[in-house]
Design a protein around this motif. Structure first.
Motif, PDB file in Angstrom:
ATOM      1  N   GLU A 326       0.831  -1.208   0.000  1.00 48.66           N
ATOM      2  CA  GLU A 326       0.000   0.000   0.000  1.00 48.66           C
ATOM      3  C   GLU A 326       0.866   1.260   0.000  1.00 48.66           C
ATOM      4  OE1 GLU A 326      -3.458   2.109   2.776  1.00 48.66           O
ATOM      5  OE2 GLU A 326      -2.977  -0.018   3.058  1.00 48.66           O
ATOM      6  N   VAL A 327       1.929   1.250   0.795  1.00 42.93           N
ATOM      7  CA  VAL A 327       2.852   2.397   0.830  1.00 42.93           C
ATOM      8  C   VAL A 327       3.453   2.633  -0.555  1.00 42.93           C
ATOM      9  CG1 VAL A 327       5.082   3.182   1.725  1.00 42.93           C
ATOM     10  CG2 VAL A 327       3.395   2.187   3.281  1.00 42.93           C
ATOM     11  N   GLN A 328       3.828   1.544  -1.250  1.00 40.14           N
ATOM     12  CA  GLN A 328       4.427   1.678  -2.579  1.00 40.14           C
ATOM     13  C   GLN A 328       3.434   2.259  -3.577  1.00 40.14           C
ATOM     14  OE1 GLN A 328       7.959   0.551  -3.885  1.00 40.14           O
ATOM     15  NE2 GLN A 328       7.003   2.318  -4.828  1.00 40.14           N
ATOM     16  N   PHE A 329       2.185   1.783  -3.545  1.00 44.96           N
ATOM     17  CA  PHE A 329       1.180   2.320  -4.463  1.00 44.96           C
ATOM     18  C   PHE A 329       0.873   3.787  -4.164  1.00 44.96           C
ATOM     19  CE2 PHE A 329      -0.195  -2.073  -5.704  1.00 44.96           C
ATOM     20  CZ  PHE A 329      -0.099  -1.875  -7.071  1.00 44.96           C
ATOM     21  N   GLU A 330       0.869   4.167  -2.903  1.00 41.88           N
ATOM     22  CA  GLU A 330       0.646   5.568  -2.549  1.00 41.88           C
ATOM     23  C   GLU A 330       1.758   6.450  -3.106  1.00 41.88           C
ATOM     24  OE1 GLU A 330       0.240   5.501   1.680  1.00 41.88           O
ATOM     25  OE2 GLU A 330      -1.887   4.965   1.617  1.00 41.88           O
ATOM     26  N   LYS A 331       2.989   5.933  -3.072  1.00 36.37           N
ATOM     27  CA  LYS A 331       4.123   6.686  -3.635  1.00 36.37           C
ATOM     28  C   LYS A 331       3.955   6.851  -5.143  1.00 36.37           C
ATOM     29  CE  LYS A 331       9.171   6.706  -4.064  1.00 36.37           C
ATOM     30  NZ  LYS A 331      10.439   6.000  -3.756  1.00 36.37           N
ATOM     31  N   ILE A 332       3.507   5.786  -5.816  1.00 35.53           N
ATOM     32  CA  ILE A 332       3.300   5.843  -7.268  1.00 35.53           C
ATOM     33  C   ILE A 332       2.259   6.901  -7.616  1.00 35.53           C
ATOM     34  CG2 ILE A 332       2.400   4.558  -9.251  1.00 35.53           C
ATOM     35  CD1 ILE A 332       3.602   2.024  -7.911  1.00 35.53           C
ATOM     36  N   LEU A 333       1.137   6.904  -6.891  1.00 38.42           N
ATOM     37  CA  LEU A 333       0.074   7.858  -7.177  1.00 38.42           C
ATOM     38  C   LEU A 333       0.471   9.285  -6.811  1.00 38.42           C
ATOM     39  CD1 LEU A 333      -3.114   5.845  -6.141  1.00 38.42           C
ATOM     40  CD2 LEU A 333      -2.275   6.353  -8.433  1.00 38.42           C
ATOM     41  N   ALA A 334       1.353   9.436  -5.825  1.00 39.79           N
ATOM     42  CA  ALA A 334       1.860  10.774  -5.497  1.00 39.79           C
ATOM     43  C   ALA A 334       2.706  11.314  -6.645  1.00 39.79           C
ATOM     44  CB  ALA A 334       2.674  10.726  -4.208  1.00 39.79           C
ATOM     45  N   LEU A 335       3.463  10.423  -7.313  1.00 40.55           N
ATOM     46  CA  LEU A 335       4.301  10.832  -8.442  1.00 40.55           C
ATOM     47  C   LEU A 335       3.489  11.002  -9.726  1.00 40.55           C
ATOM     48  CD1 LEU A 335       7.318   8.448  -7.756  1.00 40.55           C
ATOM     49  CD2 LEU A 335       7.342  10.944  -7.537  1.00 40.55           C
ATOM     50  N   ASP A 336       2.461  10.179  -9.898  1.00 37.69           N
ATOM     51  CA  ASP A 336       1.628  10.254 -11.103  1.00 37.69           C
ATOM     52  C   ASP A 336       0.191   9.883 -10.728  1.00 37.69           C
ATOM     53  OD1 ASP A 336       0.370  10.115 -13.515  1.00 37.69           O
ATOM     54  OD2 ASP A 336       1.810   8.782 -14.475  1.00 37.69           O
ATOM     55  N   PRO A 337      -0.638  10.893 -10.384  1.00 42.31           N
ATOM     56  CA  PRO A 337      -2.008  10.604  -9.918  1.00 42.31           C
ATOM     57  C   PRO A 337      -2.935  10.084 -11.013  1.00 42.31           C
ATOM     58  CG  PRO A 337      -1.637  12.973 -10.088  1.00 42.31           C
ATOM     59  CD  PRO A 337      -0.320  12.329 -10.335  1.00 42.31           C
ATOM     60  N   TYR A 338      -2.474  10.051 -12.275  1.00 40.54           N
ATOM     61  CA  TYR A 338      -3.336   9.609 -13.373  1.00 40.54           C
ATOM     62  C   TYR A 338      -2.933   8.238 -13.912  1.00 40.54           C
ATOM     63  CZ  TYR A 338      -4.387  14.562 -13.095  1.00 40.54           C
ATOM     64  OH  TYR A 338      -4.733  15.799 -12.636  1.00 40.54           O
ATOM     65  N   ARG A 339      -2.057   7.561 -13.237  1.00 36.09           N
ATOM     66  CA  ARG A 339      -1.594   6.246 -13.708  1.00 36.09           C
ATOM     67  C   ARG A 339      -2.631   5.176 -13.350  1.00 36.09           C
ATOM     68  NH1 ARG A 339       1.547   1.576 -12.754  1.00 36.09           N
ATOM     69  NH2 ARG A 339       3.162   1.258 -14.352  1.00 36.09           N
ATOM     70  N   ILE A 340      -3.187   4.544 -14.372  1.00 31.16           N
ATOM     71  CA  ILE A 340      -4.252   3.559 -14.165  1.00 31.16           C
ATOM     72  C   ILE A 340      -3.699   2.134 -14.104  1.00 31.16           C
ATOM     73  CG2 ILE A 340      -6.346   2.564 -15.199  1.00 31.16           C
ATOM     74  CD1 ILE A 340      -7.031   5.312 -16.257  1.00 31.16           C
ATOM     75  N   ASP A 341      -2.562   1.881 -14.734  1.00 30.66           N
ATOM     76  CA  ASP A 341      -1.994   0.520 -14.738  1.00 30.66           C
ATOM     77  C   ASP A 341      -1.852  -0.006 -13.312  1.00 30.66           C
ATOM     78  OD1 ASP A 341      -1.802   0.902 -17.421  1.00 30.66           O
ATOM     79  OD2 ASP A 341       0.361   1.217 -17.472  1.00 30.66           O
ATOM     80  N   ASP A 342      -2.325  -1.237 -13.098  1.00 27.52           N
ATOM     81  CA  ASP A 342      -2.236  -1.949 -11.810  1.00 27.52           C
ATOM     82  C   ASP A 342      -3.053  -1.304 -10.699  1.00 27.52           C
ATOM     83  OD1 ASP A 342      -0.522  -3.989 -12.736  1.00 27.52           O
ATOM     84  OD2 ASP A 342       1.213  -2.680 -12.519  1.00 27.52           O
ATOM     85  N   ILE A 343      -3.949  -0.363 -11.027  1.00 25.34           N
ATOM     86  CA  ILE A 343      -4.788   0.238  -9.984  1.00 25.34           C
ATOM     87  C   ILE A 343      -5.748  -0.811  -9.415  1.00 25.34           C
ATOM     88  CG2 ILE A 343      -6.725   1.038 -11.411  1.00 25.34           C
ATOM     89  CD1 ILE A 343      -4.955   3.040  -8.620  1.00 25.34           C
ATOM     90  N   ASP A 344      -6.043  -1.839 -10.206  1.00 24.18           N
ATOM     91  CA  ASP A 344      -6.903  -2.920  -9.716  1.00 24.18           C
ATOM     92  C   ASP A 344      -6.213  -3.713  -8.605  1.00 24.18           C
ATOM     93  OD1 ASP A 344      -5.089  -3.652 -11.702  1.00 24.18           O
ATOM     94  OD2 ASP A 344      -6.256  -5.397 -12.326  1.00 24.18           O
ATOM     95  N   VAL A 345      -4.883  -3.881  -8.721  1.00 22.76           N
ATOM     96  CA  VAL A 345      -4.146  -4.583  -7.662  1.00 22.76           C
ATOM     97  C   VAL A 345      -4.169  -3.761  -6.383  1.00 22.76           C
ATOM     98  CG1 VAL A 345      -1.911  -5.553  -6.986  1.00 22.76           C
ATOM     99  CG2 VAL A 345      -2.645  -5.678  -9.375  1.00 22.76           C
ATOM    100  N   TYR A 346      -4.002  -2.447  -6.520  1.00 24.26           N
ATOM    101  CA  TYR A 346      -4.091  -1.564  -5.353  1.00 24.26           C
ATOM    102  C   TYR A 346      -5.463  -1.675  -4.701  1.00 24.26           C
ATOM    103  CZ  TYR A 346      -3.656   2.761  -2.578  1.00 24.26           C
ATOM    104  OH  TYR A 346      -3.611   3.668  -1.553  1.00 24.26           O
ATOM    105  N   SER A 347      -6.514  -1.757  -5.520  1.00 24.12           N
ATOM    106  CA  SER A 347      -7.864  -1.889  -4.951  1.00 24.12           C
ATOM    107  C   SER A 347      -8.034  -3.224  -4.223  1.00 24.12           C
ATOM    108  CB  SER A 347      -8.923  -1.744  -6.056  1.00 24.12           C
ATOM    109  OG  SER A 347      -8.999  -2.890  -6.879  1.00 24.12           O
ATOM    110  N   ASN A 348      -7.379  -4.283  -4.727  1.00 19.83           N
ATOM    111  CA  ASN A 348      -7.423  -5.575  -4.024  1.00 19.83           C
ATOM    112  C   ASN A 348      -6.802  -5.460  -2.635  1.00 19.83           C
ATOM    113  OD1 ASN A 348      -8.573  -6.788  -6.260  1.00 19.83           O
ATOM    114  ND2 ASN A 348      -6.658  -7.646  -7.013  1.00 19.83           N
ATOM    115  N   ILE A 349      -5.695  -4.705  -2.546  1.00 20.38           N
ATOM    116  CA  ILE A 349      -5.014  -4.518  -1.254  1.00 20.38           C
ATOM    117  C   ILE A 349      -5.916  -3.761  -0.288  1.00 20.38           C
ATOM    118  CG2 ILE A 349      -3.084  -3.331  -0.139  1.00 20.38           C
ATOM    119  CD1 ILE A 349      -1.506  -3.895  -2.791  1.00 20.38           C
TER     120      ILE A 349
END
Length: 620
Positions: A326-349
């Protein structure tokens, strides 16, 4: 543990070349992947390659007519000119011993490259027009425009456009049979054999990629792998080839064997990214893959790569380290809030960790961003599922499958929702679709087992659980599910073996499986084995300082067994009974009675021993 080869000028130039080469051939995802990877390299390293205008990448397939040999790899320097910082060794001179069957890295002969460059120069205007048609998804027009071209690039674009056009037609024909019992499980492209004939004797790496693609679609897996390996040897930075190769691999053992056949050394970043990505898709990464991701994100490699960060987050997810993922995905979205790739995996978490507010906010943000991406539909479906609105969840998961029929997660999650709704038949249909898409995903097989178990069809359930366990042999849940099925059909010995397998990867502090094993051994009239598991339960609970209620019954079982057998450990029985008798557990009355008995027995044995000693001491 192998360290990836650091990024040097040649590597950067190859990646930059790959962006153009993939884009020229309509491989949009591969071009996007290479562009993002290139952008993740620190700017000073990219700038050095940009300034080297005379540099020619080693694997370029579109070279000037005046062919020139590539210069040696140049290390980057950082800091002041007077204090160079060593960043790499030349990877082409440090390769470990290669497998004798692995294809050699090869570049086209200079005369072939010169001829290709001349043909491409002559056909430049036509190629530009054809590429524009491909990007506009007018594939039939692209085929028509390229009909008289002779270059390999034009040949690739034409055949690839024919393939995409045939795929679209197959999809349309398939959807005409929706809700019809004659509809096949997947769309059927009847043009594959004809397209394969067009590239069967190809030597160009891009045409070899198409050959591997067509062979894979025709289920000729071994031939496909051979063609893909030859394609990678000719042009390593076509990520679509690596993705296709990963789809041909069935399990971790196959991957280990295949890694030895790659034309690149195991320390090459491409090999390590491929290894990690493939094991993620097999749901079987390890701490080694996490270590590789950490290295690839260091300053010598691709420190700003969102793709590798996402790869790392997925490794953590499969390792069940949901907090760090979750921390890693939050960092990704902080760097690029429009990145959709693998957002489904983040939602699973977020679903697994019951983070309702975060999941709700994420669903609303991305639904507004792009409601027609399957990953977003999956994210929204997870949002509704967590709120127990299963009908709405099914609606969004179904929408995801309509947008992408091969979207495995949506089929599987839809099956889960139908199981929650107790609609076993619909769940079975969804899981079967998932298996049709990818037979390597254990979740679909496990879901089929659960659905048939709901129908009390335990033999069917057992069959599917065994498939799932073969794909994921160290999953505790799968072995437990098998054990329960065997117990239901009266095969207790097999149930015991399954639960013993479940104990191997299980948490050493867990007690449920030990209690089940104790109960099964008791049913098999094997009291010694049953008591051994009960005693383990007591020891674990005492070590973890759990409440007495968790292990009172096991304490009584151990005590009674030792009171019953000859030469039993009565001191142990007394100790266990004293703990239960002095507690507020429901078995306190029974424990008190047994404690009186065991104390009396111990006292009687002591008196008997004293009398025997006295007898031995007295004169005869």
């Amino acid at each position: 543990m192998t360290t990836p080869l650091a990024v040097d000028t040649q590597l950067v130039a190859e990646i930059k070349s790959a962006i153009r080469e993939c884009s020229d051939r309509g491989l949009v995802l591969a071009s996007k992947w290479a562009a993002e990877l290139h952008l993740s390299i620190p700017a000073n390293k990219r700038k050095l390659v940009n300034l080297s205008s005379s540099f020619i990448p080693a694997f370029s397939t579109s070279t000037p007519a005046r062919a020139r040999s590539p210069p040696p790899s140049t290390p980057f320097t950082g800091g002041s000119p007077g204090s160079p910082q060593k960043l790499t060794q030349n990877p082409r001179h440090s390769n470990p011993a290669r497998h004798p069957d692995a294809p050699l890295l090869n570049d086209q002969p200079p005369d072939v490259r010169a001829m290709e460059s001349e043909l491409e120069a002559q056909e430049e205007d036509i190629l530009v027009t054809a590429r524009a048609c491909v990007h506009a998804k007018e594939f039939k027009r692209a085929i028509h425009v390229l009909r008289d071209c002779r270059s390999s690039k034009a040949h690739f674009l034409s055949i690839y456009s024919q393939f995409i056009a045939a795929e679209k037609q197959a999809q349309r024909d398939w959807h005409k049979l929706d809700n019809n019992r004659h509809q096949p499980p997947v769309p059927v492209n009847n043009s594959l054999s004809e397209l394969l004939d067009l590239v069967y004797n190809a030597t160009d790496p891009w045409l070899l990629f198409l050959k591997g693609l067509f062979l894979a679609r025709l289920s000729r897996r071994e031939e496909s792998i051979e063609s893909i390996l030859r394609s990678i040897a000719g042009f390593p930075w076509n990520w679509s080839a690596w993705t296709l190769l990963g789809s041909c691999i069935g399990d971790g053992e196959e991957l280990s064997s295949l890694l030895q056949l790659l034309p690149l050394p195991p320390t090459h970043p491409l090999v390590q990214m491929f290894q990690t990505k493939t094991l993620n898709e097999l749901h079987n990464p390890s701490d080694h893959e996490l270590h590789l991701c950490n290295q690839l994100l260091s300053n010598d490699f691709f420190p700003n790569s969102l793709w590798i960060m996402s790869l790392r987050a997925c490794v953590l997810y499969h390792l069940h380290d949901f907090g760090q993922a979750e921390v890693q995905f939050e960092k990704i979205l902080a760097l690029d809030p429009y990145r959709i790739d693998d957002i489904d995996v983040y939602s699973n978490i977020l679903y697994v960790t019951d983070s309702r507010l975060k999941l709700s906010r994420l669903a609303h943000e991305f639904l507004a961003l792009d409601k027609d991406r399957p990953e977003v539909c999956c994210l929204v479906g997870n949002h509704y599922s967590l709120r127990a609105e299963h009908e709405k969840a099914v609606k969004y998961f179904r929408r995801a499958t309509q947008l992408d029929r091969t979207y495995l997660s949506a089929w599987t999650l839809m099956g889960h929702e139908y199981v929650e709704m107790k609609n076993s038949h619909a769940a079975i249909e969804a899981y079967r679709r998932a298996v049709d898409v990818n037979r390597k995903d254990y979740r679909a097989w496990y879901g089929l087992g659960q659905a048939y178990e709901l129908l009390s069809m335990h033999h069917y359930a057992l069959h599917y659980y065994q498939h799932a366990t073969a794909l994921r042999p160290y999953d505790v849940r799968l072995w437990q599910a098998q054990g329960m099925c065997y117990e239901e059909i009266g095969r207790l010995r097999e149930a015991v073996e399954c639960l013993k397998h479940a104990l191997i990867p299980a948490d050493p502090h867990e007690i449920t499986i030990n209690l089940k094993l104790a109960r099964l051994h008791h049913a098999l009239e094997e009291p010694a084995e049953a008591v051994a598991y009960h005693r383990k339960v007591v020891e674990v609970c005492q070590a973890d300082e759990r409440p007495i209620q968790d292990y009172a019954k096991s304490s009584l079982e151990v005590a009674e067994y030792h009171m019953r057998i000859p030469n039993g450990d009565l001191a142990l029985a007394r100790d266990y009974l004293e703990i239960v008798a002095s507690s507020n557990a429901e078995d306190v009355g029974r424990a008190a009675e047994l404690l009186k008995t065991v104390k009396a027995t111990i006292q009687a044995q002591a008196m008997s021993a004293d009398n025997e000693v006295q007898t031995q001491k007295s004169p005869s």
